[in-house]
Enzyme design. Structure first.
Site, PDB file in Angstrom:
ATOM      1  CB  THR A   3     -29.918  -3.832 -15.562  1.00  0.00           C
ATOM      2  OG1 THR A   3     -29.207  -4.564 -16.570  1.00  0.00           O
ATOM      3  CG2 THR A   3     -30.818  -2.802 -16.216  1.00  0.00           C
ATOM      4  CD  GLN A  24     -21.832  -7.431  -7.881  1.00  0.00           C
ATOM      5  OE1 GLN A  24     -21.995  -8.226  -6.973  1.00  0.00           O
ATOM      6  NE2 GLN A  24     -20.722  -7.446  -8.620  1.00  0.00           N
ATOM      7  CB  SER A  40     -19.830 -10.099 -16.954  1.00  0.00           C
ATOM      8  OG  SER A  40     -21.132 -10.251 -16.421  1.00  0.00           O
ATOM      9  CB  SER A  46     -11.946  -8.594 -16.023  1.00  0.00           C
ATOM     10  OG  SER A  46     -12.011  -9.820 -15.314  1.00  0.00           O
ATOM     11  CD  GLU A  83     -11.567 -14.874 -14.869  1.00  0.00           C
ATOM     12  OE1 GLU A  83     -10.972 -15.590 -15.692  1.00  0.00           O
ATOM     13  OE2 GLU A  83     -11.921 -15.275 -13.753  1.00  0.00           O
ATOM     14  CE1 TYR A 103     -16.138 -10.783 -18.945  1.00  0.00           C
ATOM     15  CE2 TYR A 103     -14.331 -11.642 -17.614  1.00  0.00           C
ATOM     16  CZ  TYR A 103     -15.299 -10.679 -17.844  1.00  0.00           C
ATOM     17  OH  TYR A 103     -15.417  -9.619 -16.981  1.00  0.00           O
TER      18      TYR A 103
END
Length: 329
Positions: free
Chosen positions: A10, A12, A82, A127, A129, A151
């Site tokens: 669900t 992006q 996220s 990611s 990150e 995260y």
């Protein structure tokens, strides 16, 4: 017909990926947490071809049931908490979902495969990150990981666990180290969408100011639709591997503001933008820029949407939304 199971369907990336796979003839299954999850309406409305399965990344038994129901050829693990800012407020939950959830998915795949782990191809959403306090510029697959948020730390766990299962069990498991990727489907809490939405409302006299944190933070921003294509390409390779996916360009929040406000005819945005310390990260990631040479050479992938096109796309979409003429992206 190939079958694919997507967690985080669900979100992006999940929505763009589901459309991509459906267009390629896949039967698509999407894992959704909770029977009364309001986001299920998004799937029924936008992605009616997705078969919805109930499951929870923290519940191994539910994941095994999802594997049994979908019997996938490919698994795309996009599910996570996220939003980086949220991870400081809820570090333990972020760790449970974003880190341990990856382990549960890998273990469910291993158990479902009955010893033939190579027949199911697995994609892990890593990611940029993870680089955090960057040790070299630009960042590649071999750059030391130094995460600067709960995260980022959780993503590092999932990244290395994916490598561990690949090397321990012979899984076809690949990780995409995706740099920031945006679209009109981005959640309103993310800075790019926060800006585009505010710009549209300011242009319509529905809002007077926009409050942000660090305007000098620099990111490598690309289009989510391009990046899910890279995910699919990774799982079509004979051998699993890890790939940086990026535009190899960096832009600041200020540059984003310049383009976004100019799109609605406002050349000087300073009267509309305020800074508030509460939106500053406890440990900032100042400069992220990727080196996607490996993906370009081995996957034949490259971005198709420029930074300027991306900003215009997002602002135009929110302007249309404010004016009641929104279209699907």
């Amino acid at each position: 017909m190939a079958r694919a199971l997507i967690t985080g369907v669900t979100g992006q990336d999940g929505r763009y990926l589901a459309r991509l796979l459906h267009g390629k003839g896949y039967e698509v299954f999407g894992l959704v947490r909770g029977q009364n999850n309001p986001k299920i309406d998004i799937l029924h409305r936008e992605l009616p071809f997705v078969t919805v399965l109930n499951g929870d990344l923290l519940d191994l038994s539910s994941l095994l049931r999802a594997f049994a129901a979908s019997d996938p050829d490919e698994v795309y693990n996009l599910g996570a908490i996220s939003y980086v800012a949220y991870s400081w407020e809820n570090a333990m939950l972020t760790t449970d979902v974003t880190a341990k959830g990856v382990l549960n998915m890998l273990e469910a795949l291993r158990l479902h495969s009955n010893g033939d782990v190579g027949r199911i191809r697995f994609y892990q959403a890593s990611s940029s990150e993870m680089y955090g306090k960057v040790q070299e510029v630009p960042q590649s697959e071999s750059t030391l990981l130094w995460p600067r948020s709960p995260y980022g730390v959780a993503k590092v766990f999932g990244h290395y666990m994916t490598i561990n299962y690949r090397e321990s069990y012979g899984m076809h498991a690949s990780s995409g180290i995706l740099f920031n990727h945006e679209s009109p489907l981005r959640g309103p809490e993310f800075v790019t969408r926060k800006i585009s939405s505010a710009v549209a409302r300011i242009a319509a006299d529905l809002q007077t100011t926009l409050t942000l944190g660090n305007l000098d933070a620099q990111r490598d921003w690309g289009f989510a639709g391009d990046y899910v294509d890279a995910m699919w390409r990774m799982l079509q390779q004979d051998e699993p591997d890890d790939y940086v996916i990026s535009t190899d360009e960096t832009h600041s929040v200020r540059e984003y503001l310049d383009l976004a406000f100019a799109r609605v005819g406002i050349d000087d945005w300073s009267p509309y933008v305020e800074q508030d310390p509460q939106f500053m990260r406890p440990a900032e990631v100042d400069l992220l820029i990727g080196d996607s040479t490996k993906a370009r050479e081995r996957l034949g992938w490259k971005p198709t949407i420029s930074f300027e096109q991306l900003v215009h796309m997002m602002v135009d979409s929110d302007v249309a939304r404010v004016n009641g003429t929104a279209v699907e992206h």
